[in-house]
Structure formats: structure tokens, C-alpha cells
Scaffold this motif. Structure first.
Motif, PDB file in Angstrom:
ATOM      1  N   ARG A 196       0.825  -1.216   0.000  1.00 42.13           N
ATOM      2  CA  ARG A 196       0.000   0.000   0.000  1.00 42.13           C
ATOM      3  C   ARG A 196       0.860   1.268   0.000  1.00 42.13           C
ATOM      4  NH1 ARG A 196      -3.750  -3.058  -1.450  1.00 42.13           N
ATOM      5  NH2 ARG A 196      -5.778  -3.178  -0.388  1.00 42.13           N
ATOM      6  N   LYS A 197       2.070   1.146  -0.535  1.00 43.25           N
ATOM      7  CA  LYS A 197       2.980   2.278  -0.646  1.00 43.25           C
ATOM      8  C   LYS A 197       3.235   2.552  -2.127  1.00 43.25           C
ATOM      9  CE  LYS A 197       3.901   2.596   3.830  1.00 43.25           C
ATOM     10  NZ  LYS A 197       3.489   3.780   4.651  1.00 43.25           N
ATOM     11  N   SER A 198       2.981   3.771  -2.563  1.00 41.17           N
ATOM     12  CA  SER A 198       3.252   4.124  -3.954  1.00 41.17           C
ATOM     13  C   SER A 198       4.715   4.493  -4.164  1.00 41.17           C
ATOM     14  CB  SER A 198       2.357   5.294  -4.398  1.00 41.17           C
ATOM     15  OG  SER A 198       2.553   6.423  -3.558  1.00 41.17           O
ATOM     16  N   ASP A 199       5.394   4.868  -3.086  1.00 44.87           N
ATOM     17  CA  ASP A 199       6.816   5.197  -3.174  1.00 44.87           C
ATOM     18  C   ASP A 199       7.634   3.910  -3.053  1.00 44.87           C
ATOM     19  OD1 ASP A 199       8.988   7.503  -2.866  1.00 44.87           O
ATOM     20  OD2 ASP A 199       9.487   5.914  -1.434  1.00 44.87           O
ATOM     21  N   TYR A 200       8.490   3.664  -4.036  1.00 46.38           N
ATOM     22  CA  TYR A 200       9.263   2.416  -4.091  1.00 46.38           C
ATOM     23  C   TYR A 200      10.120   2.236  -2.841  1.00 46.38           C
ATOM     24  CZ  TYR A 200      12.601  -1.079  -5.856  1.00 46.38           C
ATOM     25  OH  TYR A 200      13.379  -2.200  -6.013  1.00 46.38           O
ATOM     26  N   ASN A 201      10.850   3.247  -2.448  1.00 44.05           N
ATOM     27  CA  ASN A 201      11.756   3.125  -1.301  1.00 44.05           C
ATOM     28  C   ASN A 201      11.002   2.876   0.004  1.00 44.05           C
ATOM     29  OD1 ASN A 201      14.114   3.478  -2.820  1.00 44.05           O
ATOM     30  ND2 ASN A 201      13.928   5.707  -2.724  1.00 44.05           N
ATOM     31  N   GLU A 202       9.843   3.506   0.144  1.00 47.00           N
ATOM     32  CA  GLU A 202       9.031   3.263   1.343  1.00 47.00           C
ATOM     33  C   GLU A 202       8.543   1.822   1.380  1.00 47.00           C
ATOM     34  OE1 GLU A 202       5.857   6.036   1.744  1.00 47.00           O
ATOM     35  OE2 GLU A 202       7.175   7.795   1.827  1.00 47.00           O
ATOM     36  N   ALA A 203       8.176   1.284   0.203  1.00 43.91           N
ATOM     37  CA  ALA A 203       7.716  -0.103   0.131  1.00 43.91           C
ATOM     38  C   ALA A 203       8.837  -1.068   0.514  1.00 43.91           C
ATOM     39  CB  ALA A 203       7.213  -0.405  -1.278  1.00 43.91           C
ATOM     40  N   ILE A 204      10.040  -0.805   0.013  1.00 40.96           N
ATOM     41  CA  ILE A 204      11.178  -1.666   0.323  1.00 40.96           C
ATOM     42  C   ILE A 204      11.491  -1.616   1.815  1.00 40.96           C
ATOM     43  CG2 ILE A 204      13.649  -2.005  -0.035  1.00 40.96           C
ATOM     44  CD1 ILE A 204      11.874  -2.872  -2.394  1.00 40.96           C
ATOM     45  N   THR A 205      11.490  -0.427   2.387  1.00 39.07           N
ATOM     46  CA  THR A 205      11.778  -0.272   3.812  1.00 39.07           C
ATOM     47  C   THR A 205      10.775  -1.037   4.665  1.00 39.07           C
ATOM     48  OG1 THR A 205      12.795   1.896   3.466  1.00 39.07           O
ATOM     49  CG2 THR A 205      12.023   1.402   5.696  1.00 39.07           C
ATOM     50  N   LEU A 206       9.508  -0.952   4.294  1.00 35.92           N
ATOM     51  CA  LEU A 206       8.473  -1.664   5.034  1.00 35.92           C
ATOM     52  C   LEU A 206       8.746  -3.170   5.025  1.00 35.92           C
ATOM     53  CD1 LEU A 206       4.676  -0.955   4.911  1.00 35.92           C
ATOM     54  CD2 LEU A 206       5.504  -3.305   4.780  1.00 35.92           C
ATOM     55  N   LEU A 207       9.064  -3.722   3.865  1.00 36.66           N
ATOM     56  CA  LEU A 207       9.282  -5.164   3.756  1.00 36.66           C
ATOM     57  C   LEU A 207      10.561  -5.600   4.474  1.00 36.66           C
ATOM     58  CD1 LEU A 207       8.190  -5.785   0.059  1.00 36.66           C
ATOM     59  CD2 LEU A 207       6.899  -6.262   2.149  1.00 36.66           C
ATOM     60  N   LEU A 208      11.594  -4.761   4.415  1.00 34.81           N
ATOM     61  CA  LEU A 208      12.849  -5.112   5.093  1.00 34.81           C
ATOM     62  C   LEU A 208      12.699  -5.159   6.614  1.00 34.81           C
ATOM     63  CD1 LEU A 208      15.565  -3.176   3.057  1.00 34.81           C
ATOM     64  CD2 LEU A 208      15.296  -5.657   3.254  1.00 34.81           C
ATOM     65  N   ASN A 209      11.633  -4.574   7.130  1.00 35.97           N
ATOM     66  CA  ASN A 209      11.393  -4.598   8.573  1.00 35.97           C
ATOM     67  C   ASN A 209      10.582  -5.806   9.022  1.00 35.97           C
ATOM     68  OD1 ASN A 209      12.813  -2.284   9.395  1.00 35.97           O
ATOM     69  ND2 ASN A 209      11.157  -0.949   8.720  1.00 35.97           N
ATOM     70  N   LEU A 210      10.261  -6.714   8.097  1.00 36.98           N
ATOM     71  CA  LEU A 210       9.564  -7.936   8.490  1.00 36.98           C
ATOM     72  C   LEU A 210      10.430  -8.725   9.475  1.00 36.98           C
ATOM     73  CD1 LEU A 210       8.176  -8.978   5.004  1.00 36.98           C
ATOM     74  CD2 LEU A 210       6.812  -8.277   6.982  1.00 36.98           C
ATOM     75  N   PRO A 211       9.827  -9.349  10.477  1.00 38.37           N
ATOM     76  CA  PRO A 211      10.600  -9.880  11.617  1.00 38.37           C
ATOM     77  C   PRO A 211      11.578 -10.996  11.275  1.00 38.37           C
ATOM     78  CG  PRO A 211       8.296 -10.592  11.710  1.00 38.37           C
ATOM     79  CD  PRO A 211       8.379  -9.524  10.669  1.00 38.37           C
ATOM     80  N   ARG A 212      11.264 -11.868  10.313  1.00 37.93           N
ATOM     81  CA  ARG A 212      12.116 -13.025  10.039  1.00 37.93           C
ATOM     82  C   ARG A 212      12.912 -12.868   8.746  1.00 37.93           C
ATOM     83  NH1 ARG A 212      11.264 -18.018  11.933  1.00 37.93           N
ATOM     84  NH2 ARG A 212      11.341 -18.893   9.822  1.00 37.93           N
ATOM     85  N   LEU A 213      12.733 -11.762   8.044  1.00 40.17           N
ATOM     86  CA  LEU A 213      13.266 -11.643   6.693  1.00 40.17           C
ATOM     87  C   LEU A 213      14.791 -11.523   6.666  1.00 40.17           C
ATOM     88  CD1 LEU A 213      12.102 -11.501   3.771  1.00 40.17           C
ATOM     89  CD2 LEU A 213      12.524  -9.046   3.889  1.00 40.17           C
ATOM     90  N   LYS A 214      15.400 -12.310   5.759  1.00 34.58           N
ATOM     91  CA  LYS A 214      16.840 -12.244   5.517  1.00 34.58           C
ATOM     92  C   LYS A 214      17.143 -11.677   4.129  1.00 34.58           C
ATOM     93  CE  LYS A 214      17.674 -16.277   8.463  1.00 34.58           C
ATOM     94  NZ  LYS A 214      18.188 -17.680   8.518  1.00 34.58           N
ATOM     95  N   TYR A 215      16.380 -12.128   3.134  1.00 35.29           N
ATOM     96  CA  TYR A 215      16.605 -11.686   1.756  1.00 35.29           C
ATOM     97  C   TYR A 215      15.285 -11.226   1.144  1.00 35.29           C
ATOM     98  CZ  TYR A 215      20.540 -14.990   2.334  1.00 35.29           C
ATOM     99  OH  TYR A 215      21.628 -15.687   2.790  1.00 35.29           O
TER     100      TYR A 215
END
Length: 311
Positions: A196-215
Motif C-alpha cells: 500500500r505504498k506508492s513510493d518504491y523506497n518506502e515499500a522496500i523499507t516496510l518489507l525489510l522490517n519484516l521480523p524473520r526476513l533475511k533476503y
């Protein structure tokens, strides 16, 4: 070597060759990942269900042909094998029409996998099978057990909006399952729907903050792919090839990346991950030079031959 366990849909792709001509191929994104890994000399298990019909028999034989373990692939007499009609535009890009309401794959029950051993495994799943059917409960059971046994979890949402009447519910469902992912693969045109983010960098930042995510891997079609970790970013180009059919390109990419993880292990070395991504990019590029998905995915010797020619 870790085994790769894929759960979800195995179905028939009727792929358009000419205006009114369709060719039958085996498909389904999680099944495509299992086949990719097997063709690259990995050990693959597929968890799912087909109908007790001629289509189901064809699909079972296809997975056998590609050396995928089908111990946990079941046949149902309660519903037919799911079908998808794949229409190609002038750029060989796809649109889908599904016949699956419900399909046999959606009726898969968790009891079928009560004895499945998740030690030394990578589990891969997508969002197409997360609707309100028994297969979703099977995902929940499988993911819980896999995490408890130390499995690496890979999630490719692989969005198909025409399978969900309520897109808000679809968005919410995907976000419920993002929390499980150690590896997340997203196509660039799916980012806004998922975050739900139209800004690419904001979308990436949101996903990188997922609790178990490595890649986090973002695939961008003929523009290549980008891998994000919390510490660095890697860009890899696509390889210029003559495109015949893009069916299975994303599945072959993540399947090849998981194959490298399964054989050589997780890494936080930038050079190592770059090699994994280049390998995946070659596999995806070779896949789109042929028709269909599973048949088109290259064997390991084909990938090595291509790498040697490119130097």
C-alpha cells in the motif's frame, strides 16, 4: 543439501500459441519451483492435490518425469484438476483465466502431511492457495511445523487478482503470511498492492522490517533483479534472449535462487549472493526462450553451457 518442499497449486496451463489455439502444459507456481530445483540437480518435494481425472494423471506423470518426489501429492474425486488459460500479448506477457471453484488443489487437507519431515529443508509457498479452503489450513500446519524444525521459509506472493473478489481481503491475507518469510520474492509491479505504498523506497523499507526476513528479492522483468538485505543491495541484469513465452520466468528465478541456497547454504557475503542471483537470472532467461514453464526450464548442464559461452 537441503530439500525444497513446495506447497500449493499444480494445474493445467492452456497457453495460447495462436489466436484461437492453446497448448496444454503443466503449471502452477509452487510446482514450477519444485521442477526448477529438480532440473538443477536439487531434491524437490511437492505438496498438493489434483483431480482423479485425465488432467491429474498428466500432471502426476509430469512431476515424475522431472524427478520431483510426489509422496505428498494426492488425488481427489471430490473436485476436478484446476485449469488456467494463459493468453499472451504482443510482448509475450501473460494474462490468466482460471477454472477453479473449487479445484482439487484447494481441498488438500493437513492430515496428508502429518509425517512430513522438515529438517534440512526450504519450504516455498505462494498466495494463490491462501483462500478460504482446506489448502490454507494445510499451509498453516506446514509452516508452523516447518519453522519449529528449523526450515527456511520462502514466500512468493505471485499475485493473481482475478482469483479474489475482495482485493482488500487478498491484501490482508498476503500480509498475514509475510511474517513467516525468511526469503521474500516480489515482482516490482506487485509492490504497491502488497505494501500500500506508492513510493518504491518506502515499500522496500516496510518489507525489510519484516521480523524473520533475511533476503528480499525484487524481480523486474527484462530489467533484471535486485536483492536487499538489511546491510547491502545487489543489482543483477537480465540476459538478452529471444523471448518466446514468459510463463514460469519468476518461478524459475526463485527456484534457481533457492537451489543455490539448498546446495551451498545461506550467505551474507555480497559476492556469493551476487553469484546466486546471476545463476537465477540465467535460469529465468533461458526459461523464456522456450514454450511453457516446466518443459522450458533448463537443466544444470544447459545453464553451465550458457555460462561458459558468456565467459
Amino acid at each position: 543439501m537441503r530439500k525444497i518442499i513446495s506447497i500449493g497449486e499444480l494445474l493445467i496451463d492452456f497457453i495460447q500459441e495462436e489466436k484461437n489455439s492453446y497448448t496444454m502444459k503443466a503449471g502452477g507456481a509452487p510446482a514450477n519451483v519444485a521442477v526448477t530445483n529438480a532440473k538443477l540437480s536439487g531434491k524437490s518435494f511437492f505438496v498438493g492435490q489434483v483431480g482423479n481425472d485425465s488432467f491429474g494423471k498428466f500432471l502426476i506423470n509430469e512431476l515424475k518425469r522431472f524427478n520431483v518426489d510426489i509422496k505428498y501429492l494426492k488425488k481427489s474425486s471430490s473436485a476436478n484438476t484446476s485449469l488456467a488459460f494463459v493468453t499472451l500479448d504482443e510482448n509475450k506477457e501473460r494474462s490468466f483465466l482460471f477454472y477453479r471453484n473449487p479445484g482439487a488443489d484447494q481441498l488438500y487437507i493437513a492430515d496428508n502431511i502429518s509425517d512430513l519431515d522438515f529438517r534440512d529443508s526450504i519450504v516455498h509457498f505462494c498466495s494463490v492457495s491462501l483462500g478460504d479452503y482446506p489448502i490454507r489450513d494445510s499451509h498453516d500446519y506446514l509452516l508452523s511445523k516447518a519453522i519449529s524444525q528449523g526450515s527456511i521459509i520462502s514466500f512468493d506472493p505471485n499475485i493473481r487478482l482475478n482469483l479474489w473478489d475482495d482485493h482488500d481481503k487478498y491484501h490482508q491475507t498476503i500480509n498475514m503470511y509475510l511474517k513467516y518469510a525468511n526469503i521474500l520474492k516480489v515482482a516490482d509491479n506487485e509492490l504497491e498492492f502488497i505494501t500500500r505504498k506508492s513510493d518504491y523506497n518506502e515499500a522496500i523499507t516496510l518489507l525489510l522490517n519484516l521480523p524473520r526476513l533475511k533476503y528480499l528479492i525484487i524481480t523486474k522483468g527484462n530489467k533484471g533483479a535486485t536483492l536487499y538485505t538489511k546491510d547491502f543491495v545487489i543489482d543483477v541484469p537480465s540476459y538478452q534472449v529471444d523471448v518466446v513465452d514468459t510463463t514460469g520466468a519468476g518461478d524459475s528465478f526463485i527456484g534457481a535462487f533457492l537451489n543455490r541456497i539448498s546446495i551451498y547454504g545461506e550467505s551474507y557475503e555480497k559476492d556469493v549472493l551476487c553469484e546466486y542471483l546471476k545463476f537465477a537470472s540465467i535460469v529465468a532467461s533461458l526459461t523464456i526462450t522456450k514454450f511453457g514453464a516446466m518443459d522450458a526450464m533448463p537443466y544444470l548442464d544447459e545453464v553451465n553451457d550458457y555460462k561458459n559461452k558468456k565467459g
